[in-house]
Scaffold this active site. Structure first.
Site, PDB file in Angstrom:
ATOM      1  N   HIS A  16      35.987  12.091  40.648  1.00 35.88           N
ATOM      2  CA  HIS A  16      37.360  12.403  40.245  1.00 35.88           C
ATOM      3  C   HIS A  16      37.366  13.085  38.898  1.00 35.88           C
ATOM      4  CE1 HIS A  16      36.297   8.378  38.804  1.00 35.88           C
ATOM      5  NE2 HIS A  16      37.075   8.624  37.770  1.00 35.88           N
ATOM      6  N   HIS A  38      39.515  13.586  35.445  1.00 35.24           N
ATOM      7  CA  HIS A  38      40.614  13.094  34.614  1.00 35.24           C
ATOM      8  C   HIS A  38      41.316  14.314  34.028  1.00 35.24           C
ATOM      9  CE1 HIS A  38      39.256   8.789  34.216  1.00 35.24           C
ATOM     10  NE2 HIS A  38      38.093   9.343  34.565  1.00 35.24           N
TER      11      HIS A  38
HETATM   12  P1  AMP Z   1      36.105   6.459  35.610  1.00 38.02           P
HETATM   13  O1  AMP Z   1      35.758   5.568  34.443  1.00 38.02           O
HETATM   14  O2  AMP Z   1      35.872   7.918  35.305  1.00 38.02           O
HETATM   15  O3  AMP Z   1      35.449   6.004  36.882  1.00 38.02           O
HETATM   16  O4  AMP Z   1      37.663   6.354  35.774  1.00 38.02           O
HETATM   17  C1  AMP Z   1      38.282   5.488  36.665  1.00 38.02           C
HETATM   18  C2  AMP Z   1      39.733   5.519  36.335  1.00 38.02           C
HETATM   19  O5  AMP Z   1      40.455   4.984  37.427  1.00 38.02           O
HETATM   20  C3  AMP Z   1      40.143   4.704  35.093  1.00 38.02           C
HETATM   21  O6  AMP Z   1      40.746   5.547  34.126  1.00 38.02           O
HETATM   22  C4  AMP Z   1      41.120   3.679  35.658  1.00 38.02           C
HETATM   23  O7  AMP Z   1      42.193   3.410  34.768  1.00 38.02           O
HETATM   24  C5  AMP Z   1      41.580   4.342  36.930  1.00 38.02           C
HETATM   25  N1  AMP Z   1      42.034   3.440  37.985  1.00 38.02           N
HETATM   26  C6  AMP Z   1      41.419   2.329  38.449  1.00 38.02           C
HETATM   27  N2  AMP Z   1      42.126   1.766  39.444  1.00 38.02           N
HETATM   28  C7  AMP Z   1      43.221   2.547  39.628  1.00 38.02           C
HETATM   29  C8  AMP Z   1      44.340   2.506  40.504  1.00 38.02           C
HETATM   30  N3  AMP Z   1      44.488   1.515  41.412  1.00 38.02           N
HETATM   31  N4  AMP Z   1      45.281   3.462  40.406  1.00 38.02           N
HETATM   32  C9  AMP Z   1      45.158   4.446  39.490  1.00 38.02           C
HETATM   33  N5  AMP Z   1      44.119   4.554  38.632  1.00 38.02           N
HETATM   34  C10 AMP Z   1      43.164   3.617  38.694  1.00 38.02           C
END
Ligand code: AMP
Length: 115
Positions: free
Chosen positions: A100, A102
């Protein structure tokens, strides 16, 4: 992938606030925003990170970059400027192993941090 939280969001099994959806991509708001606007843009296809991308995903990777810019435009943060971050692997802080991007923006002037 059955135990992937983002796959569950994509399938509608877990709620999220979507800002974009098409055949290949989705964009929804991060649950714990690190910027005034913080959206996650990703391919629906389950790829763990850039480390698992291969030549077969060239078109998909181009599409995700175009999508993140289009979402920035849709949210009105393109002119002021935005950042795109991809965490790859635990050492980089990746928590969810579904590739993903950001999309971060919406600051009034400068975010106060640079990479
Ligand atoms: P990463 O550290 O790059 O894997 O980012 C994962 C991101 O997913 C974090 O910024 C979390 O806040 C976000 N996240 C986790 N669970 C959810 C969810 N259910 N809905 C939206 N964002 C989420």
């Amino acid at each position: 992938m059955t135990d992937c939280i983002f796959c569950k969001i994509i399938k509608g099994e877990i709620p999220a606030k979507f800002v974009y959806q098409d055949e290949l991509m989705v964009g929804f708001y991060d649950i714990s925003p690190k910027a005034p606007v913080h959206v996650l843009v990703m391919p629906k296809k389950h790829l763990e990170s850039l480390r698992s991308v291969n030549d077969g995903e060239k078109d998909l990777m181009g599409e995700v970059i175009l999508t993140v810019h289009n979402v920035a435009k849709k949210l009105g943060i393109d002119k002021g400027g935005y950042k795109v971050v991809i965490n790859n692997g635990e050492g980089a802080g990746q928590l969810v192993f579904h590739l993903h991007l950001h999309l971060l923006g919406g600051w009034n002037k400068s975010p106060g941090w640079q990479v």
